[in-house]
Design a protein around this motif. Structure first.
Motif, mmCIF file in Angstrom:
data_model
loop_
_atom_site.group_PDB
_atom_site.id
_atom_site.type_symbol
_atom_site.label_atom_id
_atom_site.label_comp_id
_atom_site.label_asym_id
_atom_site.label_seq_id
_atom_site.Cartn_x
_atom_site.Cartn_y
_atom_site.Cartn_z
ATOM 1 N N ALA A 50 0.845 -1.197 0.000
ATOM 2 C CA ALA A 50 0.000 0.000 0.000
ATOM 3 C C ALA A 50 0.877 1.242 0.000
ATOM 4 C CB ALA A 50 -0.915 -0.007 1.224
ATOM 5 N N SER A 51 0.881 1.955 -1.102
ATOM 6 C CA SER A 51 1.701 3.152 -1.194
ATOM 7 C C SER A 51 1.043 4.140 -2.137
ATOM 8 C CB SER A 51 3.121 2.823 -1.667
ATOM 9 O OG SER A 51 3.073 2.234 -2.954
ATOM 10 N N CYS A 52 1.471 5.401 -2.031
ATOM 11 C CA CYS A 52 0.992 6.466 -2.900
ATOM 12 C C CYS A 52 1.917 6.594 -4.107
ATOM 13 C CB CYS A 52 0.953 7.798 -2.134
ATOM 14 S SG CYS A 52 -0.307 7.859 -0.829
ATOM 15 N N PRO A 53 1.424 7.161 -5.205
ATOM 16 C CA PRO A 53 2.299 7.374 -6.359
ATOM 17 C C PRO A 53 3.442 8.328 -6.019
ATOM 18 C CG PRO A 53 0.213 8.533 -6.630
ATOM 19 C CD PRO A 53 0.049 7.632 -5.448
ATOM 20 N N LYS A 54 4.579 8.126 -6.647
ATOM 21 C CA LYS A 54 5.759 8.949 -6.377
ATOM 22 C C LYS A 54 5.470 10.410 -6.712
ATOM 23 C CE LYS A 54 10.653 9.335 -7.634
ATOM 24 N NZ LYS A 54 11.732 8.735 -8.453
ATOM 25 N N PRO A 55 5.567 11.317 -5.721
ATOM 26 C CA PRO A 55 5.280 12.732 -5.994
ATOM 27 C C PRO A 55 6.465 13.419 -6.665
ATOM 28 C CG PRO A 55 5.843 12.452 -3.685
ATOM 29 C CD PRO A 55 5.884 11.083 -4.295
ATOM 30 N N ASP A 56 6.185 14.169 -7.708
ATOM 31 C CA ASP A 56 7.247 14.894 -8.413
ATOM 32 C C ASP A 56 7.672 16.128 -7.620
ATOM 33 O OD1 ASP A 56 7.175 13.129 -10.555
ATOM 34 O OD2 ASP A 56 5.521 14.239 -11.500
ATOM 35 N N GLY A 61 12.820 23.316 -7.381
ATOM 36 C CA GLY A 61 12.829 22.837 -6.006
ATOM 37 C C GLY A 61 13.161 21.359 -5.958
ATOM 38 N N ARG A 62 13.085 20.771 -4.771
ATOM 39 C CA ARG A 62 13.364 19.348 -4.638
ATOM 40 C C ARG A 62 12.494 18.723 -3.556
ATOM 41 N NH1 ARG A 62 17.874 18.286 -0.826
ATOM 42 N NH2 ARG A 62 18.384 20.202 0.306
ATOM 43 N N ARG A 63 12.401 17.411 -3.603
ATOM 44 C CA ARG A 63 11.604 16.643 -2.654
ATOM 45 C C ARG A 63 12.519 15.888 -1.696
ATOM 46 N NH1 ARG A 63 10.103 12.636 -5.719
ATOM 47 N NH2 ARG A 63 11.663 11.268 -4.760
ATOM 48 N N LEU A 64 12.157 15.849 -0.420
ATOM 49 C CA LEU A 64 12.882 15.077 0.583
ATOM 50 C C LEU A 64 11.997 13.921 1.036
ATOM 51 C CD1 LEU A 64 14.346 17.961 2.791
ATOM 52 C CD2 LEU A 64 15.433 16.798 0.861
ATOM 53 N N GLY A 65 12.531 12.721 1.024
ATOM 54 C CA GLY A 65 11.759 11.544 1.432
ATOM 55 C C GLY A 65 11.659 10.552 0.290
ATOM 56 N N ARG A 66 11.930 9.271 0.601
ATOM 57 C CA ARG A 66 11.922 8.235 -0.428
ATOM 58 C C ARG A 66 10.925 7.123 -0.138
ATOM 59 N NH1 ARG A 66 18.438 7.329 -1.503
ATOM 60 N NH2 ARG A 66 18.920 9.488 -2.150
ATOM 61 N N GLU A 73 5.601 10.652 5.260
ATOM 62 C CA GLU A 73 5.594 12.039 4.813
ATOM 63 C C GLU A 73 6.710 12.287 3.799
ATOM 64 O OE1 GLU A 73 6.137 14.412 8.285
ATOM 65 O OE2 GLU A 73 4.118 14.079 9.053
ATOM 66 N N VAL A 74 6.481 13.267 2.931
ATOM 67 C CA VAL A 74 7.530 13.808 2.078
ATOM 68 C C VAL A 74 7.560 15.318 2.277
ATOM 69 C CG1 VAL A 74 7.460 11.988 0.332
ATOM 70 C CG2 VAL A 74 5.929 13.943 0.128
ATOM 71 N N HIS A 75 8.713 15.929 2.072
ATOM 72 C CA HIS A 75 8.888 17.353 2.319
ATOM 73 C C HIS A 75 9.443 18.023 1.053
ATOM 74 C CE1 HIS A 75 8.365 16.357 6.585
ATOM 75 N NE2 HIS A 75 9.151 15.326 6.319
ATOM 76 N N PHE A 76 9.206 19.331 0.924
ATOM 77 C CA PHE A 76 9.589 20.049 -0.275
ATOM 78 C C PHE A 76 10.380 21.304 0.091
ATOM 79 C CE2 PHE A 76 5.720 17.701 -1.106
ATOM 80 C CZ PHE A 76 6.031 17.010 -2.262
ATOM 81 N N LEU A 77 11.382 21.605 -0.730
ATOM 82 C CA LEU A 77 12.215 22.793 -0.570
ATOM 83 C C LEU A 77 12.359 23.475 -1.914
ATOM 84 C CD1 LEU A 77 15.114 21.368 1.663
ATOM 85 C CD2 LEU A 77 13.192 22.765 2.436
ATOM 86 N N CYS A 78 12.645 24.783 -1.900
ATOM 87 C CA CYS A 78 12.877 25.544 -3.126
ATOM 88 C C CYS A 78 14.335 25.995 -3.193
ATOM 89 C CB CYS A 78 11.954 26.768 -3.192
ATOM 90 S SG CYS A 78 10.218 26.344 -3.445
ATOM 91 N N LYS A 79 14.825 26.238 -4.400
ATOM 92 C CA LYS A 79 16.178 26.747 -4.596
ATOM 93 C C LYS A 79 16.264 28.188 -4.108
ATOM 94 C CE LYS A 79 17.039 23.864 -8.687
ATOM 95 N NZ LYS A 79 17.336 23.881 -10.128
ATOM 96 N N PRO A 80 17.462 28.678 -3.805
ATOM 97 C CA PRO A 80 17.620 30.084 -3.417
ATOM 98 C C PRO A 80 17.030 31.013 -4.466
ATOM 99 C CG PRO A 80 19.650 28.868 -3.012
ATOM 100 C CD PRO A 80 18.748 27.938 -3.753
ATOM 101 N N GLY A 81 16.340 32.042 -4.004
ATOM 102 C CA GLY A 81 15.691 32.981 -4.910
ATOM 103 C C GLY A 81 14.257 32.628 -5.212
ATOM 104 N N TYR A 82 13.786 31.476 -4.685
ATOM 105 C CA TYR A 82 12.409 31.050 -4.897
ATOM 106 C C TYR A 82 11.742 30.818 -3.545
ATOM 107 C CZ TYR A 82 13.517 30.249 -9.825
ATOM 108 O OH TYR A 82 13.888 30.408 -11.133
#
Length: 339
Positions: A50-56, A61-66, A73-82
């Motif tokens: 039982a799993s969710c589809p891989k979130p883009d 930015g980038r995603r944290l969590g595999r 949970e998965v977490h999201f970050l943006c590049k500098p300037g965003y």
């Protein structure tokens, strides 16, 4: 005769031997099939995890969590300037969908109009990108988004705060029920109460009074033990105390009916309803709405986030002598949002 009997016994013995050989062959075949099933089963289990589809990850930015299993949970970050627009964290729900909506990364500084010009035959052709979010701000006619509007080239996109999903209309926000989706961290002794944009873990405890003792008869109700004969202080304590929790939005219009208290049966000749205690008295009022019913009213709007408590007391009398008091404690969890 003896000869015929021996012949019959030999035939029976041969038949039993044949049946035994057939049984042993069937047993060996069954064992082989069972071993094959057990060998294949781990692969089957892994294939239906039982799993969710891989979130883009968002652009820029980038995603944290595999791990994408239910509850992770998965977490999201943006590049500098965003800057990140939308939820920083998304949870895999039991429905195999991610909570919240897909976040995006936006440049930190945006102007009302952005002009892109191209030169063609000494003529400058300019195309203006109109920022719809600033032309139709929050709270004004032509509202685009209930919560947050982000301008995109040639269009706009609405975002909701944590605890909400974007509705099907693309502009409104729908509350996520963390209690129903098992997204809370309440313990077994607590009750999860869904609120607008979040949840609260509550634990009902019976009060301690000097002259009366209470026992919990249900998760949301305490009842007083019988009083000693002649113990006036005990008989004047509430016969029962009920607990109720109401999630409401911020700045809700008033006056407004919040809760009704009714008597299942009446032994005396009079029922009285009123507010007990002094907490938050200025926000509430109690009115008689029927022969056996009292109504708790909100009389002034409440800006969230806030937690307020109102105590509604119902007293039963016979010729002005108190027969019993019944207390209802209503707790309001006021959301930070008006939706």
């Amino acid at each position: 005769s003896t000869h015929d009997l021996l012949t019959s016994l030999r035939q029976v013995e041969k038949m039993l031997a044949v049946h035994e050989a057939s049984y042993q062959q069937g047993l060996r075949s069954l064992k082989k099939k069972l071993i094959a099933v057990l060998t294949y089963m781990p692969h089957c289990v892994r294939s239906v995890t039982a799993s969710c589809p891989k979130p883009d990850p968002p652009a820029h930015g980038r995603r944290l969590g595999r791990v994408f299993d239910v509850g992770h949970e998965v977490h999201f970050l943006c590049k500098p300037g965003y800057e990140l627009i939308g939820p920083r964290t998304r949870v895999c729900l039991e429905s195999f969908k991610w909570s919240g909506q897909k976040p995006m990364c936006r440049r930190e500084l945006q102007k009302l109009h952005r002009t892109d010009c191209t030169e063609k035959k000494n003529c400058c052709i300019c195309v203006a990108d109109i920022d719809e979010c600033r032309l139709f701000p929050l709270g004004q006619p032509g509202l685009l988004c209930v919560h947050q509007c982000v301008n995109t080239p040639g269009s706009f996109h609405c975002f909701c705060p944590d605890g909400y999903d974007l509705a099907s209309d693309g502009r409104s926000c729908t509350d996520i029920n963390e209690c129903e989706n098992q997204m809370h961290n309440c313990t077994g002794d607590q009750v999860c109460v869904n609120t607008f944009g979040g949840f609260q873990c509550v634990e009902v405890e019976c009060p301690f009074m000097k002259n009366a003792t209470y026992i919990k008869t249900s998760p949301m109700r305490c009842e007083r033990n019988p009083c000693m004969l002649g113990d006036v202080a005990c008989t004047q304590a509430p016969n029962s105390i009920s607990f109720h929790y109401l999630p409401v939005v911020s700045n809700m219009s008033a006056p407004r009916v919040l809760f009704r208290v009714s008597a299942a049966r009446v032994l005396g000749d009079t029922l009285r309803f009123g507010l007990a205690g002094g907490k938050s008295r200025g926000h509430f009022s109690v009115q008689r709405s029927g022969r056996q019913t009292g109504t708790l009213l909100l009389v002034t709007p409440i800006l969230g986030p806030a937690t307020l408590e109102a105590e509604v007391e119902m007293s039963e009398l016979e010729r002005n002598d108190l027969l019993g008091r019944y207390l209802t404690k209503v707790t309001l969890f006021v959301s930070p949002y008006e939706f």
